[in-house]
Design a protein around this motif. Structure first.
Motif: not given
Length: 402
Positions: A254-281
């Protein structure tokens, strides 16, 4: 004459009403608040004698003025070795001189030993006794439940109340499942799905990158990971990442804090999930039935790390596209770890069988009796889509050009 008739009717009416009062239910069996001890938490461990449990009851001692806050100030915690939960109530009553009030129970903590041996007998009491509510939480602990409920927290709160508060705020992080008694009983009543319970432990300063002031007496609770059960028996634990993958696949983020992992000198991001939906097929690939997870997440970018220079507007748009790809990779990894664990255990804690039964009952009937054997090879696909809706108050980096 008419007046006498009315008086007679009134007298008869009064007599009838008085007679009815005799048959009205009253508080003949009431118990005064002063006689009760609100039960906040129960811990379940194995007893030393065969066939017994060590039951820990955490009671809040009522104070004048009452209120739930009183549980933070005064408590009485007892542990008794018994053959049944009902016997534990009697023994605690003899010690505390107050009747444990079951209706206030917030959480049941299952110790590792009892979880591995099975705790159906204790849960049976919680299911049958009328004062218990199915909204209480179930949690696991590595070690003894008695130890966990007897710790002193730094904020002075009862451990059982602290766990309950963590569970109620769980959706703010969406990193562990919150399981109520009613949900657990529903899951174990199914043929396919394996129950999963969150794990609660104490954490020392310096562990898992967390430090706190040791000068203040007391400990802190830590909720991370989960345990997978076959019925009422613990089989294995899920790591933090595996549990996070479970949360995505169960559509529980529902409201998740999520970070990407920094890979050497590449750019990484920190943020939060505003909304998400998982569907099944369900899909059919040349006669082979499988399940596809379709995860859509809307994420805000609150931090950008690794940018060394100011970016133009087109460059910033490209960077946000990179953020979407980076976040999708993190989600994909967590889900794949959870699916891998399900295959290794051959236990369907993801509820794949339940989804198949809902969408194709006739096909489910042909595989349900061999479902545990089929889990390891059942086709599961992932489609993760992430959209970044905004990147904070700035459209560029805070860095300056040299």
């Amino acid at each position: 004459m008419e007046t006498r008739r009315h008086q007679k009717v009134n007298r008869i009416t009064v007599l009838i009403l008085l007679a009815c009062l005799l048959f009205l239910p009253g508080c003949w069996g009431k118990r005064e608040v002063e006689e009760l001890a609100p039960l906040i938490g129960i811990g379940v461990d194995l007893g030393k004698k065969p066939g017994t449990f060590l039951i820990t009851m955490q009671l809040a001692k009522p104070k004048q003025g009452g209120g739930e806050s009183a549980a933070k100030i005064e408590d009485r915690t007892f542990s008794v070795e018994v053959a049944s939960a009902r016997e534990a109530t009697e023994m605690v009553y003899k010690i505390s001189s107050r009747i444990p009030f079951m209706g206030s129970l917030k959480v049941i903590v299952i110790g590792e030993g009892a979880a591995k041996a099975g705790f159906t007998d204790i849960i049976d009491f919680a299911q049958r006794f009328s004062e218990f509510r199915r909204t209480m939480y179930l949690v696991l602990t590595k070690g003894k439940a008695q130890t966990l409920l007897n710790i002193k927290l730094r904020d002075g709160e009862l451990p059982a109340m602290s766990i309950k508060n963590h569970m109620e705020q769980g959706s703010n992080l969406s990193t562990f499942p919150t399981v109520r008694l009613g949900h657990y009983l529903t899951i174990i009543g199914t043929q396919s799905t394996a129950p999963i319970l969150p794990v609660v432990e104490t954490i020392k300063s310096g562990e898992d990158g967390i430090e706190y002031n040791n000068a203040k007496e007391g400990k802190e609770l830590h909720i991370q990971g989960s345990g997978v059960l076959r019925g009422d028996r613990l089989v294995d634990y899920l790591t933090d990442k595996e549990t996070k993958g479970y949360m995505w696949l169960e559509n529980n983020v529902q409201n998740r804090l999520i970070n990407t992992m920094d890979d050497k000198d590449k750019v990484s991001f920190g943020g939060q999930v505003l909304k998400s939906k998982t569907r099944y097929k369900l899909f059919d690939n040349n006669g082979v039935i499988g399940l596809q997870y379709q995860i859509q997440a809307s994420i805000s970018v609150d931090e950008v790390m690794g940018v060394k220079q100011q970016l133009s507007e087109p460059e910033w748009v490209d960077l946000m596209n990179q953020a979407e790809t980076s976040y999708a990779k993190v989600i994909q990894e967590e889900c794949e770890l959870s699916i891998k664990k399900e295959r290794e255990l051959s236990l369907d804690f993801l509820g794949v069988g339940r989804l198949i039964e809902e969408r194709n009952p006739s096909y489910w009937k042909t595989i349900k009796d061999q479902w545990e054997e089929k889990i390891a090879d059942f086709p599961l696909n992932l489609n993760v889509q992430v959209s970044v809706h905004h990147s904070g108050m700035s459209s560029s980096s805070s860095t300056t050009n040299d």
